[in-house]
Design a protein around this motif. Structure first.
Motif, PDB file in Angstrom:
ATOM      1  N   LYS A   1       0.878  -1.297   0.099  1.00 27.64           N
ATOM      2  CA  LYS A   1       0.140  -0.117  -0.033  1.00 27.64           C
ATOM      3  C   LYS A   1       0.911   1.273  -0.067  1.00 27.64           C
ATOM      4  O   LYS A   1       0.495   2.161  -0.872  1.00 27.64           O
ATOM      5  N   ASN A   2       1.766   1.299   0.766  1.00 29.20           N
ATOM      6  CA  ASN A   2       2.955   2.381   0.838  1.00 29.20           C
ATOM      7  C   ASN A   2       3.755   2.845  -0.741  1.00 29.20           C
ATOM      8  O   ASN A   2       3.687   3.629  -0.904  1.00 29.20           O
TER       9      ASN A   2
ATOM     10  N   TYR B   1       2.187   1.803  -3.353  1.00 30.81           N
ATOM     11  CA  TYR B   1       1.017   2.387  -4.364  1.00 30.81           C
ATOM     12  C   TYR B   1       0.960   3.833  -4.053  1.00 30.81           C
ATOM     13  O   TYR B   1       0.673   4.619  -5.099  1.00 30.81           O
ATOM     14  N   LEU B   2       0.694   4.045  -2.941  1.00 28.18           N
ATOM     15  CA  LEU B   2       0.613   5.690  -2.554  1.00 28.18           C
ATOM     16  C   LEU B   2       1.667   6.571  -2.900  1.00 28.18           C
ATOM     17  O   LEU B   2       1.486   7.617  -3.222  1.00 28.18           O
ATOM     18  N   LYS B   3       2.979   5.897  -2.670  1.00 25.06           N
ATOM     19  CA  LYS B   3       3.977   6.818  -3.384  1.00 25.06           C
ATOM     20  C   LYS B   3       4.013   6.920  -4.754  1.00 25.06           C
ATOM     21  O   LYS B   3       4.508   8.021  -5.417  1.00 25.06           O
ATOM     22  N   TYR B   4       3.622   5.888  -5.463  1.00 22.72           N
ATOM     23  CA  TYR B   4       3.476   5.994  -7.066  1.00 22.72           C
ATOM     24  C   TYR B   4       2.270   6.894  -7.268  1.00 22.72           C
ATOM     25  O   TYR B   4       2.554   8.087  -8.307  1.00 22.72           O
ATOM     26  N   LEU B   5       1.220   7.059  -6.562  1.00 20.16           N
ATOM     27  CA  LEU B   5       0.246   8.097  -6.954  1.00 20.16           C
ATOM     28  C   LEU B   5       0.731   9.381  -6.758  1.00 20.16           C
ATOM     29  O   LEU B   5       0.275  10.286  -7.268  1.00 20.16           O
ATOM     30  N   LYS B   6       1.321   9.796  -5.595  1.00 18.41           N
ATOM     31  CA  LYS B   6       1.736  10.893  -5.118  1.00 18.41           C
ATOM     32  C   LYS B   6       2.982  11.356  -6.510  1.00 18.41           C
ATOM     33  O   LYS B   6       2.877  12.562  -6.834  1.00 18.41           O
TER      34      LYS B   6
END
Length: 108
Positions: A2-3, A5-10
């Motif tokens: 999840k971390n 994925y959030l880094k990629y979205l950011k």
């Protein structure tokens, strides 16, 4: 997971915002120049057709540059992924696996 994925979205969000800001500035500059040249009472040696040609080439160059940067980024990411896969396959052990089946036979 999840971390990551959030880094990629950011990362994607920052890229999109940056591109929108650059595009906004790139479009705003010729409009300001247009307003200054045509909106004011100053005499100018530039005719409308010349000014339209300049604006078209300016916006086209900006859009072409952005599209080129995106294409180079995609190519770099693909090449990096391909190199990682090649490295993984070069290190992977080679195992040959065979399976033999034996049938039971009745002894007479």
């Amino acid at each position: 997971m999840k971390n990551k994925y959030l880094k990629y979205l950011k990362y994607i969000f920052i890229i999109i915002i940056s591109l929108l800001l650059i595009l906004g500035i790139a479009i705003k500059i010729p409009l300001l120049i247009d307003n200054y040249v045509f909106g004011s009472g100053h005499l100018s040696n530039i005719e409308n057709k010349d000014w339209a040609g300049f604006l078209g080439s300016y916006v086209g160059a900006i859009l072409g540059g952005i599209i080129t940067l995106v294409g180079v980024g995609i190519t770099i990411n693909f090449t990096r992924a391909q190199a990682n896969e090649d490295r993984r396959l070069s290190i992977a052990p080679y195992i040959k696996y065979t399976k033999q089946y034996y049938q039971k036979r009745d002894i007479i």
